[in-house]
Write a protein that holds these residues in place. Structure first.
Motif, PDB file in Angstrom:
ATOM      1  N   THR A  21     -11.279   8.434  -7.170  1.00 31.68           N
ATOM      2  CA  THR A  21     -11.348   9.881  -7.407  1.00 31.68           C
ATOM      3  C   THR A  21     -12.519  10.503  -6.667  1.00 31.68           C
ATOM      4  O   THR A  21     -12.397  11.575  -6.056  1.00 31.68           O
ATOM      5  CB  THR A  21     -11.473  10.158  -8.914  1.00 31.68           C
ATOM      6  N   SER A  22     -13.659   9.827  -6.666  1.00 34.55           N
ATOM      7  CA  SER A  22     -14.840  10.331  -5.957  1.00 34.55           C
ATOM      8  C   SER A  22     -14.585  10.416  -4.459  1.00 34.55           C
ATOM      9  O   SER A  22     -15.000  11.379  -3.796  1.00 34.55           O
ATOM     10  CB  SER A  22     -16.040   9.423  -6.240  1.00 34.55           C
ATOM     11  N   ALA A  23     -13.920   9.398  -3.915  1.00 36.85           N
ATOM     12  CA  ALA A  23     -13.616   9.416  -2.482  1.00 36.85           C
ATOM     13  C   ALA A  23     -12.727  10.587  -2.126  1.00 36.85           C
ATOM     14  O   ALA A  23     -12.909  11.241  -1.080  1.00 36.85           O
ATOM     15  CB  ALA A  23     -12.948   8.098  -2.085  1.00 36.85           C
ATOM     16  N   ARG A  24     -11.769  10.886  -2.985  1.00 34.33           N
ATOM     17  CA  ARG A  24     -10.883  12.020  -2.712  1.00 34.33           C
ATOM     18  C   ARG A  24     -11.619  13.353  -2.835  1.00 34.33           C
ATOM     19  O   ARG A  24     -11.362  14.300  -2.092  1.00 34.33           O
ATOM     20  CB  ARG A  24      -9.700  11.986  -3.677  1.00 34.33           C
ATOM     21  N   VAL A  25     -12.551  13.423  -3.788  1.00 29.57           N
ATOM     22  CA  VAL A  25     -13.312  14.653  -3.987  1.00 29.57           C
ATOM     23  C   VAL A  25     -14.151  14.978  -2.758  1.00 29.57           C
ATOM     24  O   VAL A  25     -14.269  16.144  -2.353  1.00 29.57           O
ATOM     25  CB  VAL A  25     -14.202  14.542  -5.245  1.00 29.57           C
ATOM     26  N   VAL A  26     -14.734  13.954  -2.127  1.00 35.02           N
ATOM     27  CA  VAL A  26     -15.586  14.201  -0.953  1.00 35.02           C
ATOM     28  C   VAL A  26     -14.761  14.377   0.315  1.00 35.02           C
ATOM     29  O   VAL A  26     -15.315  14.512   1.406  1.00 35.02           O
ATOM     30  CB  VAL A  26     -16.597  13.065  -0.763  1.00 35.02           C
ATOM     31  N   GLY A  27     -13.430  14.355   0.209  1.00 28.79           N
ATOM     32  CA  GLY A  27     -12.588  14.694   1.344  1.00 28.79           C
ATOM     33  C   GLY A  27     -11.913  13.550   2.052  1.00 28.79           C
ATOM     34  O   GLY A  27     -11.386  13.736   3.161  1.00 28.79           O
ATOM     35  N   THR A  60     -10.956   2.532   1.098  1.00 29.23           N
ATOM     36  CA  THR A  60     -11.462   2.610  -0.271  1.00 29.23           C
ATOM     37  C   THR A  60     -10.786   1.613  -1.207  1.00 29.23           C
ATOM     38  O   THR A  60     -11.466   0.866  -1.923  1.00 29.23           O
ATOM     39  CB  THR A  60     -11.258   4.043  -0.816  1.00 29.23           C
ATOM     40  N   VAL A  61      -9.457   1.579  -1.188  1.00 31.20           N
ATOM     41  CA  VAL A  61      -8.721   0.779  -2.172  1.00 31.20           C
ATOM     42  C   VAL A  61      -8.480  -0.658  -1.707  1.00 31.20           C
ATOM     43  O   VAL A  61      -8.699  -1.605  -2.468  1.00 31.20           O
ATOM     44  CB  VAL A  61      -7.378   1.472  -2.512  1.00 31.20           C
ATOM     45  N   LEU A  73       0.828  -1.209   0.000  1.00 37.63           N
ATOM     46  CA  LEU A  73       0.000   0.000   0.000  1.00 37.63           C
ATOM     47  C   LEU A  73       0.860   1.257   0.000  1.00 37.63           C
ATOM     48  O   LEU A  73       0.589   2.220  -0.729  1.00 37.63           O
ATOM     49  CB  LEU A  73      -0.925  -0.001   1.216  1.00 37.63           C
ATOM     50  N   ILE A  74       1.901   1.238   0.827  1.00 35.03           N
ATOM     51  CA  ILE A  74       2.791   2.399   0.887  1.00 35.03           C
ATOM     52  C   ILE A  74       3.458   2.626  -0.472  1.00 35.03           C
ATOM     53  O   ILE A  74       3.530   3.750  -0.976  1.00 35.03           O
ATOM     54  CB  ILE A  74       3.845   2.209   1.985  1.00 35.03           C
ATOM     55  N   ALA A  75       3.944   1.526  -1.079  1.00 35.56           N
ATOM     56  CA  ALA A  75       4.600   1.654  -2.383  1.00 35.56           C
ATOM     57  C   ALA A  75       3.635   2.160  -3.447  1.00 35.56           C
ATOM     58  O   ALA A  75       4.012   2.930  -4.335  1.00 35.56           O
ATOM     59  CB  ALA A  75       5.195   0.303  -2.800  1.00 35.56           C
ATOM     60  N   GLY A  76       2.375   1.738  -3.369  1.00 39.45           N
ATOM     61  CA  GLY A  76       1.405   2.154  -4.363  1.00 39.45           C
ATOM     62  C   GLY A  76       1.003   3.608  -4.262  1.00 39.45           C
ATOM     63  O   GLY A  76       0.605   4.218  -5.259  1.00 39.45           O
ATOM     64  N   PHE A  77       1.092   4.190  -3.052  1.00 37.33           N
ATOM     65  CA  PHE A  77       0.686   5.574  -2.854  1.00 37.33           C
ATOM     66  C   PHE A  77       1.863   6.520  -2.630  1.00 37.33           C
ATOM     67  O   PHE A  77       1.676   7.728  -2.598  1.00 37.33           O
ATOM     68  CB  PHE A  77      -0.250   5.668  -1.636  1.00 37.33           C
ATOM     69  N   ALA A  78       3.062   5.966  -2.447  1.00 36.82           N
ATOM     70  CA  ALA A  78       4.225   6.785  -2.086  1.00 36.82           C
ATOM     71  C   ALA A  78       4.778   7.519  -3.297  1.00 36.82           C
ATOM     72  O   ALA A  78       4.479   7.188  -4.456  1.00 36.82           O
ATOM     73  CB  ALA A  78       5.308   5.892  -1.485  1.00 36.82           C
ATOM     74  N   PRO A  79       5.629   8.530  -3.045  1.00 38.38           N
ATOM     75  CA  PRO A  79       6.351   9.174  -4.152  1.00 38.38           C
ATOM     76  C   PRO A  79       7.225   8.156  -4.887  1.00 38.38           C
ATOM     77  O   PRO A  79       7.550   7.094  -4.350  1.00 38.38           O
ATOM     78  CB  PRO A  79       7.214  10.227  -3.438  1.00 38.38           C
ATOM     79  N   ARG A  80       7.608   8.485  -6.080  1.00 35.60           N
ATOM     80  CA  ARG A  80       8.312   7.537  -6.930  1.00 35.60           C
ATOM     81  C   ARG A  80       9.610   7.036  -6.287  1.00 35.60           C
ATOM     82  O   ARG A  80       9.929   5.859  -6.392  1.00 35.60           O
ATOM     83  CB  ARG A  80       8.618   8.179  -8.286  1.00 35.60           C
ATOM     84  N   THR A  94      -5.579  10.356   2.885  1.00 37.53           N
ATOM     85  CA  THR A  94      -4.748   9.317   2.266  1.00 37.53           C
ATOM     86  C   THR A  94      -4.921   7.976   2.956  1.00 37.53           C
ATOM     87  O   THR A  94      -5.081   6.937   2.303  1.00 37.53           O
ATOM     88  CB  THR A  94      -3.267   9.725   2.304  1.00 37.53           C
ATOM     89  N   LEU A  95      -4.903   7.957   4.297  1.00 41.91           N
ATOM     90  CA  LEU A  95      -5.040   6.694   5.031  1.00 41.91           C
ATOM     91  C   LEU A  95      -6.398   6.060   4.778  1.00 41.91           C
ATOM     92  O   LEU A  95      -6.507   4.835   4.598  1.00 41.91           O
ATOM     93  CB  LEU A  95      -4.821   6.924   6.526  1.00 41.91           C
ATOM     94  N   ARG A  96      -7.460   6.872   4.781  1.00 43.86           N
ATOM     95  CA  ARG A  96      -8.790   6.328   4.520  1.00 43.86           C
ATOM     96  C   ARG A  96      -8.881   5.786   3.094  1.00 43.86           C
ATOM     97  O   ARG A  96      -9.476   4.729   2.858  1.00 43.86           O
ATOM     98  CB  ARG A  96      -9.860   7.402   4.747  1.00 43.86           C
ATOM     99  N   THR A  97      -8.289   6.507   2.157  1.00 42.86           N
ATOM    100  CA  THR A  97      -8.295   6.033   0.770  1.00 42.86           C
ATOM    101  C   THR A  97      -7.549   4.705   0.642  1.00 42.86           C
ATOM    102  O   THR A  97      -7.995   3.796  -0.060  1.00 42.86           O
ATOM    103  CB  THR A  97      -7.650   7.084  -0.152  1.00 42.86           C
TER     104      THR A  97
END
Length: 302
Positions: A195-201, A211-212, A122-129, A204-207
């Motif tokens: 994208t919808s989850a991020r739009v409603v606020g 969500t994912v 999860l960290i690798a998927g969301f972390a900076p390159r 990162t941890l919740r996403t």
């Protein structure tokens, strides 16, 4: 009109099979997987109730009955239906308790490897390159070594015990979960619901975890089933090499190691633990194939 539409909708929902029913429908199409599930259920039952099923304590020695053959062979007796080993311990009792140790190894290894692997994935998927690159190159380095050899090195450093063997096996299996989770996350994070989850606020941890992650569990569950059998095999291999469970622990690999010198004159002390490993691992692998067929939407037939 709205009442009629609501009734129709409720009727449609009521007749729609639940997720569990749908899963079982696809799973049972694979007969090998169903057989594997039944054998695995027996394995779990034996592991849980070994102390009630075993006729003797697995370490109890009957010196007057060393290398007693099984009951169906000449010289066998119903007191020891599967015979005894070189120091007079009942083979049936040791095999039953061995199932408990193998099940314990599989559970601990899968939980540790999956937990660490999913977090890193999860960290690798969301972390900076740059952080993603560091994590994945580290996993590639671990995968570059033969798994059993790396586990041997780790056990040699930590010490030859069953606990250390489980830790080593979990560390060796962890990169598979990291790569699988990362690939699933990268595939899911670009979809509209994220994208919808991020739009409603959503943060990162919740996403990541709410969500994912639930949408990435199907391949992880299949990997966990296959890792369970791998953990049992690796633990048996380490025990056979003297780097896992130590005598007199009734672990199948250790039983094989103790019986090496009796292969020709007491076949049962080698064959029975080997068959136990074979049947258990085969049943788990068959079950894993069924899980893959039932959980992968690409393999489902309409």
């Amino acid at each position: 009109m709205s009442d009629a539409s609501s009734a129709t909708a409720r009727s449609t929902i009521g007749t729609r099979p639940g997720r569990l029913a749908e899963f079982w429908r696809y799973f049972r199409e694979n007969r090998g997987a169903v057989i594997g599930l039944y054998v695995f259920a027996v394995f779990v039952f034996v592991a849980v109730f070994a102390n009630l099923l075993a006729p003797y304590d697995p370490t109890e020695q009957f010196r007057a009955h060393t290398l007693q053959p099984p009951v169906w062979q000449e010289g066998g007796t119903w007191a020891f239906p599967l015979g005894t080993d070189a120091v007079g311990r009942d083979m049936l009792s040791r095999l039953l308790y061995g199932a408990r140790f193998s099940f314990f190894v599989g559970i601990v290894v899968v939980v540790v490897a999956a937990t660490g692997g999913i977090l890193l994935g999860l960290i690798a998927g969301f972390a900076p390159r740059w952080l993603d690159t560091v994590i994945m190159r580290l996993m590639d380095i671990i995968l570059a070594f033969p798994s059993l050899l790396l586990a041997l090195v780790l056990v040699a450093i930590l010490g030859p015990t069953l606990l250390n063997a489980m830790i080593a096996i979990a560390l060796v299996l962890q990169p598979h979960y990291v790569r699988l989770t990362r690939a699933s996350v990268l595939n899911e994070r670009t979809k509209d619901y994220v994208t919808s989850a991020r739009v409603v606020g959503a943060g990162t941890l919740r996403t990541m975890f709410v969500t994912v992650l639930p949408n990435c569990l199907a391949p992880i569950i299949v990997q966990a089933a296959l890792s369970f059998s791998t953990a049992i095999l690796d633990a048996a291999a380490l025990g056979f090499l003297g780097m896992g469970a130590q005598p007199p622990t009734p672990e199948w690999g250790t039983m094989l190691a103790d019986a090496r010198e009796f292969v020709l004159r007491a076949w049962w002390v080698v064959t029975l633990p080997g068959l136990a490993i074979l049947v258990t691992v085969l049943s788990i692998n068959l079950m894993g194939d069924g899980l893959r067929d039932a959980l992968d939407p690409k393999l489902k037939r309409s």
